[in-house]
Scaffold this motif. Sequence first.
Motif, mmCIF file in Angstrom:
data_model
loop_
_atom_site.group_PDB
_atom_site.id
_atom_site.type_symbol
_atom_site.label_atom_id
_atom_site.label_comp_id
_atom_site.label_asym_id
_atom_site.label_seq_id
_atom_site.Cartn_x
_atom_site.Cartn_y
_atom_site.Cartn_z
ATOM 1 N N ASN A 138 0.875 -1.108 -0.015
ATOM 2 C CA ASN A 138 -0.051 0.077 -0.042
ATOM 3 C C ASN A 138 0.844 1.203 -0.118
ATOM 4 O OD1 ASN A 138 0.929 0.430 2.747
ATOM 5 N ND2 ASN A 138 -0.989 -0.496 3.456
ATOM 6 N N ALA A 139 0.320 2.455 -0.131
ATOM 7 C CA ALA A 139 0.909 3.423 -0.340
ATOM 8 C C ALA A 139 2.012 3.774 1.020
ATOM 9 C CB ALA A 139 -0.167 4.708 -0.348
ATOM 10 N N GLU A 140 1.469 3.572 2.424
ATOM 11 C CA GLU A 140 2.343 3.910 3.221
ATOM 12 C C GLU A 140 3.518 2.911 3.462
ATOM 13 O OE1 GLU A 140 -1.087 3.197 3.272
ATOM 14 O OE2 GLU A 140 -1.861 5.088 4.182
ATOM 15 N N LEU A 141 3.402 1.585 2.955
ATOM 16 C CA LEU A 141 4.570 0.970 2.937
ATOM 17 C C LEU A 141 5.487 1.440 1.557
ATOM 18 C CD1 LEU A 141 6.459 -1.461 3.675
ATOM 19 C CD2 LEU A 141 4.675 -2.919 2.266
ATOM 20 N N ARG A 142 5.117 1.602 0.599
ATOM 21 C CA ARG A 142 5.866 2.188 -0.303
ATOM 22 C C ARG A 142 6.632 3.409 -0.292
ATOM 23 N NH1 ARG A 142 0.920 1.355 -3.520
ATOM 24 N NH2 ARG A 142 0.743 3.653 -3.668
ATOM 25 N N ALA A 143 6.041 4.036 0.569
ATOM 26 C CA ALA A 143 6.817 5.402 1.267
ATOM 27 C C ALA A 143 8.067 5.047 1.882
ATOM 28 C CB ALA A 143 5.882 6.220 2.093
ATOM 29 N N LEU A 144 7.989 3.599 2.510
ATOM 30 C CA LEU A 144 9.226 3.369 3.288
ATOM 31 C C LEU A 144 10.127 2.440 2.559
ATOM 32 C CD1 LEU A 144 7.236 2.586 6.850
ATOM 33 C CD2 LEU A 144 8.730 4.547 6.271
ATOM 34 N N LEU A 145 9.971 2.083 1.335
ATOM 35 C CA LEU A 145 10.645 1.008 0.687
ATOM 36 C C LEU A 145 11.977 1.629 0.222
ATOM 37 C CD1 LEU A 145 8.122 -1.012 -1.366
ATOM 38 C CD2 LEU A 145 9.234 -1.724 0.842
ATOM 39 N N GLN A 146 13.138 0.873 0.115
ATOM 40 C CA GLN A 146 14.116 1.420 -0.595
ATOM 41 C C GLN A 146 13.805 1.773 -2.015
ATOM 42 O OE1 GLN A 146 17.633 -1.437 0.002
ATOM 43 N NE2 GLN A 146 16.652 -2.169 1.613
ATOM 44 N N VAL B 215 12.266 -2.961 2.767
ATOM 45 C CA VAL B 215 11.871 -1.704 3.478
ATOM 46 C C VAL B 215 13.249 -1.025 3.837
ATOM 47 C CG1 VAL B 215 12.219 -2.506 5.910
ATOM 48 C CG2 VAL B 215 10.539 -0.597 5.476
ATOM 49 N N ASP B 216 13.116 0.322 3.810
ATOM 50 C CA ASP B 216 14.365 1.222 4.237
ATOM 51 C C ASP B 216 14.439 1.150 5.782
ATOM 52 O OD1 ASP B 216 15.983 3.455 5.272
ATOM 53 O OD2 ASP B 216 15.606 4.302 3.071
ATOM 54 N N ALA B 217 15.434 0.507 6.273
ATOM 55 C CA ALA B 217 15.562 0.375 7.751
ATOM 56 C C ALA B 217 15.687 1.649 8.747
ATOM 57 C CB ALA B 217 16.874 -0.427 8.075
ATOM 58 N N ALA B 218 16.380 2.771 7.898
ATOM 59 C CA ALA B 218 16.434 4.045 8.474
ATOM 60 C C ALA B 218 15.043 4.736 8.606
ATOM 61 C CB ALA B 218 17.289 4.860 7.768
ATOM 62 N N ALA B 219 14.256 4.572 7.491
ATOM 63 C CA ALA B 219 12.932 4.921 7.649
ATOM 64 C C ALA B 219 11.980 4.591 8.577
ATOM 65 C CB ALA B 219 12.373 5.047 6.109
ATOM 66 N N TRP B 220 12.115 3.142 8.514
ATOM 67 C CA TRP B 220 11.358 2.482 9.521
ATOM 68 C C TRP B 220 11.674 2.738 10.792
ATOM 69 C CZ3 TRP B 220 8.503 -2.367 9.051
ATOM 70 C CH2 TRP B 220 8.229 -3.141 10.336
#
Length: 434
Positions: free
Chosen positions: A281-289, A322-327
């Motif tokens: 979903n959009a929220e996960l896409r915003a956190l992906l590498q 996922v981008d671990a830093a963004a997570w």
Amino acid sequence: MTDRYLGSGNLPETPYGPTGPVPAHLPDRLAITLWDFSWYTRAGEGDVYADLDAGCADAASLGYNAIRICAAPLLLFGDLGLDDLARDLRIEGLGQTASGGYYGQRTRWYDTPGGYAIDVHAHLAALLAAARRHGLVLILSSWEYQQSCALAASPRWFEAIDAVPFEDRYRVLADAWDRMLAWIDAQGARDLVALVEIHNEVDFSILPAVTDGGATALEGLQQRHPDLIVTASIGKPPHLAMHQLPAGLGAAQCHVYSYGVLDALQKRIDIRSEGSDDFPNAELRALLQPDAPTPDEYGRPAEWKLRATVVTDQMIYGYDWVDAAAWDAWLDTEYPRYAEVMHREIESRVIAIAEWARWQGVPALIGEGWVGYTPLHGGFEESETGRELAEHGIRTALDRGVWGVVLCSNAAPHHPMWQLRAWQQRVNALVRSR
């Protein structure tokens, strides 16, 4: 001022003693490191569990005196026609991706590159010998109906245990443990067994409810081995209704995770579901590498591997990309809203477990905890915030007479948290001094 206040007569006058007795030859407190199934799935040349003597020496140097493992009783002693496989088990992990990596590469516990074969019998014998040399005891469990089979190259292990009728699985597990304990006796290592768990997290595994056959199997195993502590591992005990747990558990080996802010994030990005139409979903896409492939491009592990584990393909994709830093940044920002409830939840759950154990007259252990399942390189639980939550749980457990405790589920050689050496030494010294 007055000494008189409501309820004063009900307050304990002395500190809490142990929740229940333990065999005299075992340590008064267990400082536990969780090696799970990784001690044989991360044992290729140069990997963290290739040299078990070095691994045990390192754990002892950090102050641990107990190791909790999947001893693979069904593979080794299940009488399921797997003897040849146990002597030559090829480890594959979740399998290679089309892009050249491997599934689970940035996912805790599943970051198994594989590419080697192992004699699990010999590896267990080596672990027993190394544990003795370095003053460690073992908590023996099984993850076989939860995930360990999925990391093998062949589906034979999973297919064999999956063919056991659902209602017979506890009995087959108990019989396998009986044979394994006879083998351990032959190794002269019975005194190294701190605890036998019929299975890890029976409430989160491909097993019936522990009240549906499990308690009977446990009772029979305990009767055959009255000198040992025999129990079942409970992933999420009914903290508000602990009386629902069956009597006869030889220990309250329960897990305490307070997901709190982590649960809020996981629900927001829908990472633990399967078959979601709009994943990611959009929220996960915003956190992906930035270079993350789509799920279709990434693919998924073999179907039998997904059937052999409770982890979903959405989790594997999400944690791998996922981008671990963004997570971590999201968790850090939102954590203050959840801090108080997470502290309260950890404390209340530990107390509920300890007092149920005291009521039953058995020792209590926290075999896993404290925040929850994060990406391999997510640092929230290793951070000052996560460590403070862990210490809050540990101090509560010690104050309530809990016998054994993990510093954190991630405090093990196959996780980055192992590098926080001074912290582990300090907290293990606290555990063993109480």
